[in-house]
Design a protein around this motif. Structure first.
Motif, PDB file in Angstrom:
ATOM      1  N   LEU A  50       0.825  -1.204   0.000  1.00  5.84           N
ATOM      2  CA  LEU A  50       0.000   0.000   0.000  1.00  5.84           C
ATOM      3  C   LEU A  50       0.860   1.254   0.000  1.00  5.84           C
ATOM      4  CD1 LEU A  50      -2.571  -1.097   2.736  1.00  5.84           C
ATOM      5  CD2 LEU A  50      -2.918  -1.149   0.264  1.00  5.84           C
ATOM      6  N   THR A  51       0.397   2.273  -0.726  1.00 12.36           N
ATOM      7  CA  THR A  51       1.053   3.572  -0.694  1.00 12.36           C
ATOM      8  C   THR A  51       0.517   4.378   0.491  1.00 12.36           C
ATOM      9  OG1 THR A  51      -0.627   4.648  -2.061  1.00 12.36           O
ATOM     10  CG2 THR A  51       1.181   3.520  -3.208  1.00 12.36           C
ATOM     11  N   GLU A  52       1.139   5.500   0.783  1.00 15.72           N
ATOM     12  CA  GLU A  52       0.663   6.364   1.872  1.00 15.72           C
ATOM     13  C   GLU A  52      -0.748   6.868   1.576  1.00 15.72           C
ATOM     14  OE1 GLU A  52       3.299   9.514   2.840  1.00 15.72           O
ATOM     15  OE2 GLU A  52       5.011   8.198   3.286  1.00 15.72           O
ATOM     16  N   GLU A  53      -1.013   7.206   0.315  1.00 11.89           N
ATOM     17  CA  GLU A  53      -2.344   7.670  -0.063  1.00 11.89           C
ATOM     18  C   GLU A  53      -3.383   6.579   0.185  1.00 11.89           C
ATOM     19  OE1 GLU A  53      -4.871   9.066  -4.049  1.00 11.89           O
ATOM     20  OE2 GLU A  53      -2.773   8.431  -4.216  1.00 11.89           O
ATOM     21  N   GLN A  54      -3.057   5.364  -0.184  1.00 16.11           N
ATOM     22  CA  GLN A  54      -3.984   4.247   0.005  1.00 16.11           C
ATOM     23  C   GLN A  54      -4.165   3.934   1.475  1.00 16.11           C
ATOM     24  OE1 GLN A  54      -1.852   1.530  -2.445  1.00 16.11           O
ATOM     25  NE2 GLN A  54      -2.817   2.217  -4.349  1.00 16.11           N
ATOM     26  N   GLN A  55      -3.101   4.079   2.241  1.00 14.93           N
ATOM     27  CA  GLN A  55      -3.195   3.864   3.678  1.00 14.93           C
ATOM     28  C   GLN A  55      -4.162   4.876   4.310  1.00 14.93           C
ATOM     29  OE1 GLN A  55      -1.542   1.448   5.576  1.00 14.93           O
ATOM     30  NE2 GLN A  55      -2.893   2.178   7.212  1.00 14.93           N
ATOM     31  N   THR A  56      -4.109   6.103   3.839  1.00 14.10           N
ATOM     32  CA  THR A  56      -5.003   7.143   4.342  1.00 14.10           C
ATOM     33  C   THR A  56      -6.466   6.821   4.024  1.00 14.10           C
ATOM     34  OG1 THR A  56      -3.285   8.846   4.113  1.00 14.10           O
ATOM     35  CG2 THR A  56      -5.573   9.597   4.222  1.00 14.10           C
ATOM     36  N   ILE A  57      -6.716   6.327   2.815  1.00 11.86           N
ATOM     37  CA  ILE A  57      -8.079   5.957   2.429  1.00 11.86           C
ATOM     38  C   ILE A  57      -8.587   4.821   3.310  1.00 11.86           C
ATOM     39  CG2 ILE A  57      -9.495   4.972   0.584  1.00 11.86           C
ATOM     40  CD1 ILE A  57      -7.612   6.393  -1.412  1.00 11.86           C
ATOM     41  N   ILE A  58      -7.727   3.852   3.574  1.00  8.53           N
ATOM     42  CA  ILE A  58      -8.110   2.720   4.415  1.00  8.53           C
ATOM     43  C   ILE A  58      -8.395   3.186   5.842  1.00  8.53           C
ATOM     44  CG2 ILE A  58      -7.203   0.629   5.510  1.00  8.53           C
ATOM     45  CD1 ILE A  58      -5.884  -0.010   2.804  1.00  8.53           C
ATOM     46  N   GLU A  59      -7.615   4.110   6.351  1.00  8.61           N
ATOM     47  CA  GLU A  59      -7.857   4.638   7.690  1.00  8.61           C
ATOM     48  C   GLU A  59      -9.199   5.362   7.744  1.00  8.61           C
ATOM     49  OE1 GLU A  59      -4.446   7.032   8.411  1.00  8.61           O
ATOM     50  OE2 GLU A  59      -3.126   5.322   8.845  1.00  8.61           O
ATOM     51  N   GLU A  60      -9.553   6.047   6.663  1.00  9.48           N
ATOM     52  CA  GLU A  60     -10.850   6.721   6.620  1.00  9.48           C
ATOM     53  C   GLU A  60     -11.983   5.695   6.587  1.00  9.48           C
ATOM     54  OE1 GLU A  60     -13.164  10.258   4.116  1.00  9.48           O
ATOM     55  OE2 GLU A  60     -11.095   9.706   3.615  1.00  9.48           O
ATOM     56  N   LEU A  61     -11.783   4.600   5.841  1.00 12.30           N
ATOM     57  CA  LEU A  61     -12.758   3.521   5.830  1.00 12.30           C
ATOM     58  C   LEU A  61     -12.960   2.953   7.234  1.00 12.30           C
ATOM     59  CD1 LEU A  61     -11.850   1.492   2.604  1.00 12.30           C
ATOM     60  CD2 LEU A  61     -14.124   2.361   3.172  1.00 12.30           C
ATOM     61  N   ALA A  62     -11.856   2.780   7.957  1.00 12.03           N
ATOM     62  CA  ALA A  62     -11.916   2.231   9.311  1.00 12.03           C
ATOM     63  C   ALA A  62     -12.666   3.178  10.248  1.00 12.03           C
ATOM     64  CB  ALA A  62     -10.505   1.970   9.830  1.00 12.03           C
ATOM     65  N   LYS A  63     -12.424   4.464  10.119  1.00 13.89           N
ATOM     66  CA  LYS A  63     -13.114   5.442  10.961  1.00 13.89           C
ATOM     67  C   LYS A  63     -14.622   5.398  10.708  1.00 13.89           C
ATOM     68  CE  LYS A  63      -9.254   8.714  11.240  1.00 13.89           C
ATOM     69  NZ  LYS A  63      -8.738  10.043  10.804  1.00 13.89           N
ATOM     70  N   TYR A  64     -15.004   5.303   9.449  1.00 11.27           N
ATOM     71  CA  TYR A  64     -16.419   5.263   9.138  1.00 11.27           C
ATOM     72  C   TYR A  64     -17.044   3.966   9.628  1.00 11.27           C
ATOM     73  CZ  TYR A  64     -20.730   6.300   6.701  1.00 11.27           C
ATOM     74  OH  TYR A  64     -22.043   6.559   6.415  1.00 11.27           O
TER      75      TYR A  64
END
Length: 284
Positions: free
Chosen positions: A173-187
């Motif tokens: 995963l790239t940093e950008e993709q990691q950020t998207i995944i973290e947002e998914l987790a928060k939701y």
């Protein structure tokens, strides 16, 4: 979401998902379900020899229908998905594939409804109480376990789970993709109360339905409940569930559009392997 009303039935509902897992283990699990599904059920209810024999026989009949009727549909859907994956997907495309694959999973549930409904119909009240006692115990244990976790710990668990799944299908995963995944987790964490509400409501429907298992309309109502579980439908909170899904479609589109050419090919190759496994299952 793990819905209590379908915990003992979960192996059958996940047959479609099993077919998505490439490798000999998935083929073995599918081909030997008449052995391991009763074994799994044994954790929830003690069947008599006659009940077990009848269930295994009807399960094999349903599996034959599923192999002939549903697996080819799944194979074709994956092929179409692969073709569209050659280019970045839009949120609307992801939404469409979500519902088309969900429809396949619901149909799989329908195929396996008859043996499950027949089994429930011939269980005694003592055996039904045995199932519900087991489910209640698991729910209590789950509630206690989750109550011990802080919000930060829950968030980390969701993030880790999504990361693991993503890496299995697209590689690193790239940093950008990691950020998207973290947002998914928060939701996912934010929507937890809605999921728990749906789980409680569907479990209540399950309990009410079991008390009516000798009525002529039982099979149809049982199938409808199972399809609602698979389709993530529960009327009192449906608008919130729909909003949750739409948000996920948007984030998944962002994730898909961020894939490099190597990540996209990695995903396509994984899906090719999966189609090959499904093709083998169809022929067996």
């Amino acid at each position: 979401m793990s819905l209590a009303c379908a915990r003992w039935y979960r192996p059958l509902l996940l047959l479609c998902v099993l077919a998505f897992l490439s490798g000999c283990a998935a083929r073995l699990a599918y081909n030997t379900m008449n052995y391991w599904v009763p074994w799994y059920l044994d954790d929830y209810v003690s069947l008599t020899p006659a009940q077990a024999s009848r269930f295994e026989s009807e399960l094999l009949q349903a599996q034959a229908v599923h192999r002939r009727q549903e697996l080819p549909k799944l194979h074709q859907h994956i092929l179409e998905f692969q073709q569209d994956l050659q280019r970045p997907l839009t949120s609307e495309q992801i939404r469409s594939y979500h519902y088309s694959f969900t429809a396949l999973a619901e149909q799989s549930a329908s195929v396996f409804t008859p043996p499950a409904a027949n089994l429930l119909r011939y269980l005694s009240n003592i055996q039904i109480d045995q199932i519900n006692s087991k489910i209640n115990k698991e729910l209590d244990e789950l509630r206690v376990k989750r109550d011990k976790l802080s919000q930060k710990e829950k968030l980390q668990r969701y993030t880790t789970r999504f990361e693991k799944f993503s890496k299995e299908w697209i590689g690193s995963l790239t940093e950008e993709q990691q950020t998207i995944i973290e947002e998914l987790a928060k939701y996912q964490l934010d929507i937890e109360p809605v999921f728990f509400s749906a789980r409680r409501g569907l479990y209540q429907q399950w309990q009410a339905l079991l008390s009516q298992r000798h009525r002529p309309e039982f099979d149809a109502r049982f199938e409808r409940l199972l399809r609602d579980v698979v389709g993530l439908r529960y009327a009192p909170v449906q608008s919130q569930l729909d909003q949750y899904l739409q948000r996920r479609f948007t984030l998944m589109a962002q994730l898909n559009q961020s894939l490099s050419s190597s990540q996209r090919q990695y995903l396509i190759n994984k899906l090719t392997d999966t189609r090959k496994e499904i093709a083998v299952l169809i022929q067996q």
